[in-house]
Design a protein around this motif. Structure first.
Motif, PDB file in Angstrom:
ATOM      1  N   TRP A 167       0.709  -1.243   0.060  1.00  0.00           N
ATOM      2  CA  TRP A 167      -0.018   0.141   0.005  1.00  0.00           C
ATOM      3  C   TRP A 167       0.763   1.164   0.005  1.00  0.00           C
ATOM      4  O   TRP A 167       0.619   1.998  -0.753  1.00  0.00           O
ATOM      5  N   ARG A 187       1.892   6.609  -6.663  1.00  0.00           N
ATOM      6  CA  ARG A 187       1.071   7.312  -7.531  1.00  0.00           C
ATOM      7  C   ARG A 187       1.413   8.824  -7.665  1.00  0.00           C
ATOM      8  O   ARG A 187       1.306   9.588  -8.448  1.00  0.00           O
ATOM      9  N   LEU A 223      -5.443   5.568  -2.653  1.00  0.00           N
ATOM     10  CA  LEU A 223      -5.474   4.168  -3.061  1.00  0.00           C
ATOM     11  C   LEU A 223      -7.055   3.522  -2.665  1.00  0.00           C
ATOM     12  O   LEU A 223      -7.735   3.035  -3.652  1.00  0.00           O
TER      13      LEU A 223
END
Length: 459
Positions: A63, A70, A178
């Protein structure tokens, strides 16, 4: 393969290892199948299902890595930039290292940081900032980029990058970057967000041999980037499908450029003699099993274990979660993953065969080894080697946090070749591999276990 066959194996294996509750999910041929067993808690039992929440432990690290990727895709972070560009407050015991460590070195465990930092910085929004301030008290184990060594500390520092770049707390940032766009509605961080849902608790064996509930449900907030996520097997399969895809959410929203998603699954540093992986990607363990490339991560907290494994070329994934320790859950997860790979894909994982006991080689490695948190004691009775892996007594004495019990000594076998590799052949760490490090004189100076360095402190 039918649901009934998977369920039968999960149930029989959970009973064999004494697991109170377990959930397993498989993604294959464009569909998902689940098999769940047992209860969330022996004290307050509810049936485990595919949406029961388990603490992910280190399965949270992907994660953190993907959230940073990103930000890379948005042009807000550069992987090769020094960490201090984003965390100017970083101070380490080695000033040169503090200035040189890059973002990518945090994500592939080559920053030279130790495994863990045993500090408690509260549950407020400043917990991660306070943790990073405490990193000045930890000694580096190597120069940045010199070697790979698995580091929770490095991922927590990566979480601080996310905070500083976004202006949000780590948890808020990961949610917006996310969890929300991917529809991971069962995935949270805070106990307050989990307590209104069905969640599993950890269990350990008491002194009388019965399972008791672990009162410390998850690690401190400052450890969220490296190990504090909470999720269900159903959400983890959705997460796996995203990483098996092209960077889009199931809604069609572009979350990550495809080239960055695939870059996470490419080797960045090879590992020697490790059961974790053959190489680290960006947030992922990369391993060849029976000639097939796998991408995954495992995680553990006190009395809970989670494993996620993907086979990209087969568009396949398996996730398993269990709630018993200190060793049963790990053994259960490994057994399930191996069975699923063999049964569904015909992929068979084989462990290397250790050499017969050699007194001369054994005497070279006998001794005590330590890192920030734990000690390894390697001994011989003249017929076999054994390894004991224990939390340091001073660590237990210095915290009010409930820590898992130590594992009993296990047998250790040296492997063929001149790389000083070994494999654990019994007990809760059975199948774990590692190697011994030698100094310039050829003397054994350290031991690696599961990607973590232990420095020799006594022969």
């Amino acid at each position: 393969m039918s649901y009934e066959v998977l369920r039968g194996f999960v149930e029989s294996t959970a009973k064999e290892f004494g697991i109170p509750g377990a959930a397993v999910g498989v993604w294959r041929d464009g569909r998902e199948v689940y098999a769940c067993h047992g209860v969330t808690s022996v004290d307050n039992p509810l049936p485990v299902d595919e949406r029961t929440l388990f603490v992910l432990g280190s399965v949270t690290k992907p994660w953190t890595a993907t959230a940073l990727m990103r930000l890379v895709g948005d042009g807000r972070v550069e992987l090769d930039a020094p960490v201090r560009r984003y965390v100017p407050e970083l101070v380490l015991s080695d000033e040169q290292a503090a200035a040189e460590i890059t973002v990518s070195q945090l994500l592939n465990h080559t920053a030279g940081l130790d495994w863990r930092l045993s500090v408690e910085t509260g549950e407020g929004d400043d917990a991660l900032a306070a943790y990073v301030a405490k990193m000045a008290e930890s000694e580096l184990i190597a120069s940045p980029g010199a070697r790979a060594s698995y580091s929770q500390m490095g991922y927590n520092l990566a979480g601080r990058i996310i905070e500083n770049v976004t202006g949000l707390t780590y948890e808020q940032a990961v949610g917006s970057l996310l969890l929300e766009p991917l529809g991971l509605s069962d995935s949270v961080f805070a106990p307050a967000d989990a307590m209104t849902r069905r969640f599993a608790v950890g269990h350990n064996l008491g002194e009388d041999g019965t399972l008791t509930v672990v009162r410390q449900w998850k690690d401190t907030r400052a450890n969220n980037p490296g190990g504090g996520g909470v999720s269900s097997v159903a959400d983890q399969l959705r997460w796996a499908r995203f990483h098996l895809g092209d960077g889009r959410a199931e809604s069609g929203e572009r979350v990550l450029p495809a080239e960055l998603l695939l870059r996470q699954q490419e080797p960045t540093v090879e590992l020697r003699g490790s059961s974790l992986a053959d190489a680290f990607g960006i947030g992922w363990f990369l391993r060849d099993v029976d000639g097939v490339r796998t991408v995954g991560h495992g995680g553990s907290v006190n009395g809970q274990f989670v494993d996620l494994l993907m086979v990209p070329e087969r568009n396949f994934a398996v996730v398993t979660a269990s709630n018993a320790g200190p060793d049963a859950g790990l053994a259960f997860n490994q057994a399930v993953v191996r069975w699923v790979l063999e049964t569904y894909l015909g992929v068979v994982e084989r462990e290397p065969e250790p050499l017969p006991y050699d007194e001369v080689r054994a005497r070279e490695v006998v001794g005590s080894y330590a890192n920030e948190l734990m000690t390894l004691t390697i001994a011989t009775d003249g017929a076999e080697l054994t390894m004991a892996c224990d939390i340091k007594p001073e660590i237990r004495a210095a915290t009010n946090t409930e820590l898992p019990p130590d594992l009993p000594p296990a047998r250790l076998g040296l492997l063929p070749g001149d790389e000083d590799e070994y494999i654990v052949t019994s007990g809760g760490l059975q199948g774990q591999r590692g190697f011994f490090n030698r100094d310039d004189s050829g003397t054994v100076a350290g031991a690696d276990l599961a990607g973590r360095l232990f420095t020799r402190v006594r022969a």
